[in-house]
Design an enzyme around this catalytic site. Structure first.
Site, PDB file in Angstrom:
ATOM      1  CG  HIS A  22      -1.777   1.168   1.359  1.00 52.50           C
ATOM      2  ND1 HIS A  22      -1.954   1.808   2.562  1.00 52.50           N
ATOM      3  CD2 HIS A  22      -2.516   1.839   0.463  1.00 52.50           C
ATOM      4  CE1 HIS A  22      -2.769   2.828   2.394  1.00 52.50           C
ATOM      5  NE2 HIS A  22      -3.122   2.862   1.131  1.00 52.50           N
ATOM      6  CG  ASP A  69      -3.436   4.928  -1.519  1.00 56.58           C
ATOM      7  OD1 ASP A  69      -4.426   4.901  -0.753  1.00 56.58           O
ATOM      8  OD2 ASP A  69      -2.270   5.036  -1.105  1.00 56.58           O
ATOM      9  CE1 TYR A 118      11.970  11.917 -17.730  1.00 56.21           C
ATOM     10  CE2 TYR A 118      13.492  13.754 -17.646  1.00 56.21           C
ATOM     11  CZ  TYR A 118      12.665  12.925 -18.362  1.00 56.21           C
ATOM     12  OH  TYR A 118      12.527  13.099 -19.712  1.00 56.21           O
TER      13      TYR A 118
END
Length: 159
Positions: A22, A69, A118
């Protein structure tokens, strides 16, 4: 072949998605992204691949097994177009449709500036490179939880 499992999901990808916990993040990126070098910095430490698949197809496959989530504001994020943060290219609109379909509701992507993307990707659990040749087919997804239905406690089972 396995039943009820997207055939794009190879053993390495399934292992990584299952191992994630999670709050861990997975990056799905286009063919222009520096995937190999970024993937070396991730938790998994190696690049995963969906060669030949476009970004939307890859998103569909991953979200067929990965819960997003619900405890974070933006579990789905996209790389911003340089100099045009509000522009949503076709590749991102296609991926957005897959996110909405997987969630059964509209769940708009949040945007991340290119260089911040990035850096975020380096902290992800893993990176999956696609064969997507259009630019800005790069996304971050945060894994959620699947809760089991209420099970009897140990004390209730002994009765």
């Amino acid at each position: 072949m396995l039943k009820n499992l997207d055939p794009l999901l190879n053993a390495d990808v399934l292992h990584a998605l299952r191992a994630m916990g999670h709050g861990d993040e997975v990056v799905i990126c286009d063919a222009n992204f520096p995937a190999d070098s970024v993937a070396r910095a991730t938790v998994l430490g190696k690049l995963l691949r969906f060669d030949g698949a476009d970004a939307a197809r890859a998103v569909r496959a991953v979200l067929s097994v990965l819960p997003l989530d619900t405890f974070v504001e933006h579990p789905a994020q996209r790389m911003e177009v340089v100099g045009e943060p509000n522009t949503i290219p076709a590749v991102q609109r296609e991926a957005q449709a897959e996110v909405n379909a997987a969630e059964g509701r509209d769940l708009p992507f949040a945007s991340i500036e290119r260089f911040a993307f990035y850096e975020r990707a380096k902290k992800a659990y893993c990176v999956i490179a696609t064969g997507e040749r259009r630019g800005y087919g790069c996304f971050v997804f945060t894994k959620g939880v699947l809760l089991a239905p209420d099970a009897p406690s140990a004390g209730e089972q002994q009765k």
